[in-house]
Design a protein around this motif. Structure first.
Motif, PDB file in Angstrom:
ATOM      1  N   LEU A  14       0.799  -1.218   0.259  1.00 35.81           N
ATOM      2  CA  LEU A  14      -0.040   0.074  -0.162  1.00 35.81           C
ATOM      3  C   LEU A  14       0.602   1.382  -0.140  1.00 35.81           C
ATOM      4  O   LEU A  14       0.340   2.174  -0.761  1.00 35.81           O
ATOM      5  N   MET A  15       1.938   1.298   0.929  1.00 32.34           N
ATOM      6  CA  MET A  15       2.755   2.373   0.825  1.00 32.34           C
ATOM      7  C   MET A  15       3.294   2.868  -0.582  1.00 32.34           C
ATOM      8  O   MET A  15       3.384   3.700  -0.952  1.00 32.34           O
ATOM      9  N   LYS A  16       3.940   1.476  -1.226  1.00 35.32           N
ATOM     10  CA  LYS A  16       4.460   1.891  -2.487  1.00 35.32           C
ATOM     11  C   LYS A  16       3.266   2.344  -3.655  1.00 35.32           C
ATOM     12  O   LYS A  16       3.727   3.375  -4.196  1.00 35.32           O
ATOM     13  N   ARG A  17       2.199   2.066  -3.528  1.00 37.43           N
ATOM     14  CA  ARG A  17       1.238   2.346  -4.490  1.00 37.43           C
ATOM     15  C   ARG A  17       0.761   3.528  -4.260  1.00 37.43           C
ATOM     16  O   ARG A  17       0.352   4.357  -4.899  1.00 37.43           O
ATOM     17  N   LEU A  18       0.812   4.091  -3.033  1.00 35.84           N
ATOM     18  CA  LEU A  18       0.195   5.584  -2.501  1.00 35.84           C
ATOM     19  C   LEU A  18       1.573   6.356  -2.470  1.00 35.84           C
ATOM     20  O   LEU A  18       1.453   7.735  -2.688  1.00 35.84           O
ATOM     21  N   GLY A  19       2.606   6.109  -2.491  1.00 29.33           N
ATOM     22  CA  GLY A  19       3.920   7.018  -2.786  1.00 29.33           C
ATOM     23  C   GLY A  19       4.230   7.401  -1.503  1.00 29.33           C
ATOM     24  O   GLY A  19       4.634   8.711  -1.201  1.00 29.33           O
ATOM     25  N   ALA A  20       3.806   6.843  -0.190  1.00 29.01           N
ATOM     26  CA  ALA A  20       3.799   7.329   1.148  1.00 29.01           C
ATOM     27  C   ALA A  20       5.332   7.204   1.637  1.00 29.01           C
ATOM     28  O   ALA A  20       5.894   6.283   1.231  1.00 29.01           O
ATOM     29  N   SER A  21       5.621   8.293   2.509  1.00 37.22           N
ATOM     30  CA  SER A  21       6.990   8.372   2.950  1.00 37.22           C
ATOM     31  C   SER A  21       7.034   7.568   4.273  1.00 37.22           C
ATOM     32  O   SER A  21       8.106   6.923   4.847  1.00 37.22           O
ATOM     33  N   ILE A  22       5.718   7.726   5.275  1.00 37.67           N
ATOM     34  CA  ILE A  22       6.108   6.982   6.441  1.00 37.67           C
ATOM     35  C   ILE A  22       4.442   6.791   6.763  1.00 37.67           C
ATOM     36  O   ILE A  22       3.568   7.628   6.311  1.00 37.67           O
ATOM     37  N   ALA A  23       4.343   5.710   7.813  1.00 38.35           N
ATOM     38  CA  ALA A  23       2.851   5.508   8.168  1.00 38.35           C
ATOM     39  C   ALA A  23       2.870   5.334   9.519  1.00 38.35           C
ATOM     40  O   ALA A  23       3.875   4.577  10.071  1.00 38.35           O
ATOM     41  N   LEU A  24       1.890   5.764  10.017  1.00 36.23           N
ATOM     42  CA  LEU A  24       1.801   5.958  11.739  1.00 36.23           C
ATOM     43  C   LEU A  24       0.935   4.525  11.887  1.00 36.23           C
ATOM     44  O   LEU A  24       0.161   4.067  11.171  1.00 36.23           O
ATOM     45  N   VAL A  25       1.482   3.605  12.810  1.00 34.34           N
ATOM     46  CA  VAL A  25       1.110   2.289  13.271  1.00 34.34           C
ATOM     47  C   VAL A  25       0.378   2.198  14.622  1.00 34.34           C
ATOM     48  O   VAL A  25       1.305   2.396  15.535  1.00 34.34           O
ATOM     49  N   CYS A  26      -0.743   1.997  14.776  1.00 37.83           N
ATOM     50  CA  CYS A  26      -1.115   1.872  16.258  1.00 37.83           C
ATOM     51  C   CYS A  26      -2.539   0.950  16.421  1.00 37.83           C
ATOM     52  O   CYS A  26      -3.511   1.571  15.972  1.00 37.83           O
ATOM     53  N   PRO A  27      -2.603  -0.049  17.087  1.00 37.52           N
ATOM     54  CA  PRO A  27      -3.988  -0.821  17.238  1.00 37.52           C
ATOM     55  C   PRO A  27      -4.245  -0.517  18.542  1.00 37.52           C
ATOM     56  O   PRO A  27      -5.489  -1.200  18.998  1.00 37.52           O
ATOM     57  N   ALA A  28      -4.030   0.364  19.253  1.00 31.78           N
ATOM     58  CA  ALA A  28      -4.623   0.746  20.536  1.00 31.78           C
ATOM     59  C   ALA A  28      -6.133   1.204  20.385  1.00 31.78           C
ATOM     60  O   ALA A  28      -6.735   1.563  19.627  1.00 31.78           O
ATOM     61  N   PHE A  29      -6.993   0.791  21.543  1.00 32.37           N
ATOM     62  CA  PHE A  29      -8.503   0.786  21.634  1.00 32.37           C
ATOM     63  C   PHE A  29      -8.403   0.799  23.167  1.00 32.37           C
ATOM     64  O   PHE A  29      -9.171  -0.091  23.701  1.00 32.37           O
ATOM     65  N   PRO A  30      -8.157   1.986  23.708  1.00 27.70           N
ATOM     66  CA  PRO A  30      -8.462   1.862  25.291  1.00 27.70           C
ATOM     67  C   PRO A  30      -9.762   1.456  26.031  1.00 27.70           C
ATOM     68  O   PRO A  30      -9.619   0.839  26.887  1.00 27.70           O
ATOM     69  N   THR A  31     -10.975   1.963  25.160  1.00 27.84           N
ATOM     70  CA  THR A  31     -12.186   1.563  25.744  1.00 27.84           C
ATOM     71  C   THR A  31     -12.328   0.032  25.990  1.00 27.84           C
ATOM     72  O   THR A  31     -12.919  -0.670  26.909  1.00 27.84           O
ATOM     73  N   ASN A  32     -11.487  -0.836  24.826  1.00 25.92           N
ATOM     74  CA  ASN A  32     -11.507  -2.068  25.112  1.00 25.92           C
ATOM     75  C   ASN A  32     -10.420  -2.526  25.485  1.00 25.92           C
ATOM     76  O   ASN A  32     -10.008  -4.161  25.570  1.00 25.92           O
ATOM     77  N   GLY A  33      -9.587  -2.079  26.381  1.00 27.37           N
ATOM     78  CA  GLY A  33      -8.377  -2.500  27.239  1.00 27.37           C
ATOM     79  C   GLY A  33      -7.086  -2.534  26.355  1.00 27.37           C
ATOM     80  O   GLY A  33      -6.094  -3.217  26.911  1.00 27.37           O
TER      81      GLY A  33
END
Length: 416
Positions: free
Chosen positions: A101-120
């Motif tokens: 996806l990064m390559k197709r979009l030409g993105a330089s960096i992507a933020l990654v975060c699976p957090a969902f505090p409401t569900n712990g």
């Protein structure tokens, strides 16, 4: 045209994400599989794939096809939705899909975060917690398909991609969006293509969303979407919405089918057992999908008309899952349960069930495909991460529940 395009690696995760967007004022439609025509009218389109445990090449190909459809439909930002427990293996599929996806979009960096505090689900110093426990001590280390044995997301992500992975730590996130943007710049200059972002509160997710307003790609759980609608409102592209969660009236009998083996789902089945008619199928004793389905269909005859929900489960504790996998093989064991629950769901709907709860991501994928559902309009939330949805034009209301989500009374609460 949609403003936000999302690519989810399983069906319940897609619903969870769409619910978060609806709660924050965007209309959302979940499309089942890669769209093959014009996109539905909605502020956000969530493409639900069954790619979490697919072979890497297949997952990448499906995700790129979904991306092309979303971009052709007008989406200006893409979110790669993964599980809040970052379910994957050392080979993928999160990293390889993200790279494509990064390559197709030409993105330089992507933020990654699976957090969902409401569900712990929280991330601190790059480590993912489930409640008070590190990911690898939460029960996820026993997952039958994607056992998670390392809570350090920097290490997990780095094992799946040849590109650099960095961390935006708690101290930075606490300072807000401007500080996050400064760290993004610094990581980009150090040739980091991915940035794991700490988040232990909703405020952290809102700050991350604000910092990512102009980023073409984000990667994470549904919590990461919390701050995105405000960006579109701020740019005058998203009008105020008061009816984003509106659905047609629900009709028909009520039923639950469960294939998840998570601790949460097992507890929900146990709670329901004392309240409503509940059938627990034994796939180890009857390793035949058609035979299991016929057991359930025969058992349910006459029970639906009593006016109470019924629960049919093929869930099992870890030791039984391990025994079934040892007998049939991992993939065959999973396919057996999915096939059985899909057949059961078809029979229940044919018998007049109009409100159906499905527990488990893989099970939900199998059921939705068996029912021929192609799109779901997202409604109000039952428990965090699980909304009711409406399958147009069938008239069927569906709640697709991630195995780990929902309180012990979820199955009864859903129909109340």
């Amino acid at each position: 045209m949609p403003l936000l395009g999302c690519i989810a690696d399983d069906f319940t995760g897609a619903t969870d994400l769409a619910a978060m967007l609806v709660q924050n004022g965007m209309t959302a439609v979940q499309v089942i599989g890669v769209p093959d025509g014009p996109l539905p009218e909605a502020d956000a389109i969530v493409v639900a794939l069954k790619s979490r445990t697919a072979p890497v090449g297949e997952a990448v190909a499906q995700s790129l096809a979904a991306l092309d459809a979303l971009l052709a439909g007008g989406a200006t930002q893409i979110l790669q939705k993964v599980c809040s427990t970052f379910d994957s293996t050392a080979e993928g599929n999160i990293g390889p899909v993200a790279d494509a996806l990064m390559k197709r979009l030409g993105a330089s960096i992507a933020l990654v975060c699976p957090a969902f505090p409401t569900n712990g689900r929280t991330v601190y110093q790059g480590h993912l917690f489930v409640g008070d426990h590190l990911l690898n001590e939460s029960g996820m280390q026993n997952h039958p398909l994607t056992p998670m044995t390392d809570a350090n997301l920097v290490r997990v992500m780095a094992a799946q991609t040849p590109h650099g992975v960095g961390l935006i730590p708690f101290a930075t996130v606490e300072q807000g969006a401007s500080a996050i943007r400064r760290d993004i710049t610094a990581l980009t200059e150090r040739d980091r293509r991915y940035a794991i972002v700490d988040a232990v509160t909703d405020a952290h997710l809102m700050a991350m969303g604000e910092a990512a307003a102009r980023h073409p790609l984000l990667i994470g759980g549904s919590g990461i979407a919390m701050g995105l609608p405000e960006n579109f409102r701020g740019s005058k592209h998203l009008p105020p919405r008061r009816d984003a969660a509106s659905l047609p009236e629900a009709r028909g009998f009520c039923a639950v089918v469960a294939g998840s083996c998570s601790r949460a789902t097992l507890a929900q089945i146990g709670f329901a057992r004392d309240q409503v008619p509940t059938l627990e199928l034994d796939a180890l004793a009857t390793p035949d999908a058609e035979a299991l389905a016929q057991q359930a269909i025969a058992w349910s005859a006459g029970k639906l008309e009593q006016g109470r929900p019924i629960v049919i489960a093929a869930s099992a504790p870890p030791e039984k899952v391990a025994a079934l996998q040892a007998s049939l093989g991992r993939d065959a064991a999973g396919a057996l349960v999915e096939d059985a629950m899909a057949r059961i769901a078809q029979a229940l709907v044919a018998a007049g069930v109009g409100r159906l709860v499905v527990a488990g991501g893989e099970t939900s994928g199998a059921v939705v495909q068996a029912l021929g559902v192609r799109a779901l309009r997202i409604g109000r939330t039952i428990d965090p991460g699980v909304p009711w949805t409406f399958a147009e034009p069938t008239g069927l209301h569906l709640a697709l529940k991630s195995g780990n989500f929902g309180g012990r009374d979820f199955f009864l609460k859903a129909f109340a």
